[in-house]
Design a protein around this motif. Structure first.
Motif, PDB file in Angstrom:
ATOM      1  N   PHE A 126      51.116  28.690  -5.622  1.00 27.04           N
ATOM      2  CA  PHE A 126      50.384  27.182  -5.627  1.00 27.04           C
ATOM      3  C   PHE A 126      51.277  26.244  -5.418  1.00 27.04           C
ATOM      4  N   GLU A 164      41.152  25.534  -9.918  1.00 26.40           N
ATOM      5  CA  GLU A 164      41.961  24.604  -9.335  1.00 26.40           C
ATOM      6  C   GLU A 164      42.518  23.468 -10.349  1.00 26.40           C
ATOM      7  N   VAL A 210      46.972  23.944  -5.871  1.00 32.27           N
ATOM      8  CA  VAL A 210      46.175  24.729  -4.799  1.00 32.27           C
ATOM      9  C   VAL A 210      47.526  25.496  -3.949  1.00 32.27           C
ATOM     10  N   ARG A 211      47.047  26.402  -3.147  1.00 30.73           N
ATOM     11  CA  ARG A 211      47.960  26.947  -2.407  1.00 30.73           C
ATOM     12  C   ARG A 211      48.816  26.149  -1.291  1.00 30.73           C
ATOM     13  N   ASP A 212      47.807  25.429  -0.437  1.00 27.29           N
ATOM     14  CA  ASP A 212      48.267  24.680   0.696  1.00 27.29           C
ATOM     15  C   ASP A 212      47.250  23.585   0.978  1.00 27.29           C
ATOM     16  N   SER A 267      43.533  25.132   1.372  1.00 23.12           N
ATOM     17  CA  SER A 267      42.792  25.292   0.087  1.00 23.12           C
ATOM     18  C   SER A 267      42.698  24.057  -0.264  1.00 23.12           C
ATOM     19  N   TYR A 268      43.293  23.013  -0.117  1.00 23.54           N
ATOM     20  CA  TYR A 268      42.873  21.701  -0.786  1.00 23.54           C
ATOM     21  C   TYR A 268      41.608  21.175  -0.182  1.00 23.54           C
ATOM     22  N   ALA A 318      39.587  22.790   1.289  1.00 22.49           N
ATOM     23  CA  ALA A 318      38.301  23.545   0.838  1.00 22.49           C
ATOM     24  C   ALA A 318      37.805  23.153  -0.451  1.00 22.49           C
ATOM     25  N   PHE A 319      38.729  22.962  -1.540  1.00 27.26           N
ATOM     26  CA  PHE A 319      38.394  22.427  -2.787  1.00 27.26           C
ATOM     27  C   PHE A 319      37.636  21.204  -2.744  1.00 27.26           C
TER      28      PHE A 319
END
Length: 120
Positions: free
Chosen positions: A28, A58, A77-79, A82-83, A85-86
């Motif tokens: 993360f 998250e 978040v991972r990257d 991912s952010y 998408a969140f």
């Protein structure tokens, strides 16, 4: 010392024990602070917003604030995908949220869970 710990446990001062994981080593790598403002006409749904925010995986920390903003979230978040998408799939779908502002953490200067207790 052990007796003091037992008293703190019995009185509820010590809530639980846990392991602190290294966020970056677990994948993360992106940490964000997100500020949320609600629509004035949606304040009636405040409890529903709270319930939706706290169940998001998250979200590491969530604070309801006074002043110009309503909530502050600490999100891992991972990257960047991912952010994205969140924000797009989860946060933006919560009714009542009017404004989302994000700052990304560049460096952590201090992070602790330690509270200084008075000696007995």
């Amino acid at each position: 010392m052990l007796e003091r710990v037992k008293r703190l446990e019995a009185s509820g001062v010590i809530k639980k024990y846990l392991a602190l994981l290294d966020r970056e080593q677990t994948g993360f790598g992106l940490l964000a602070i997100i500020i949320i403002s609600l629509s004035l006409h949606q304040i009636s749904s405040l409890q529903q917003v709270k319930e939706r925010l706290v169940i998001l995986d998250e979200v590491l920390e969530c604070y309801q604030l006074t002043g110009d903003v309503d909530f502050m979230l600490k999100v891992a978040v991972r990257d960047m995908p991912s952010y994205t998408a969140f924000i797009n799939d989860k946060l933006s779908s919560i009714p009542g949220i009017q404004n989302i502002r994000t700052s990304f953490v560049l460096d952590t200067l201090k992070s602790t869970t330690t509270l200084r207790l008075k000696p007995e």
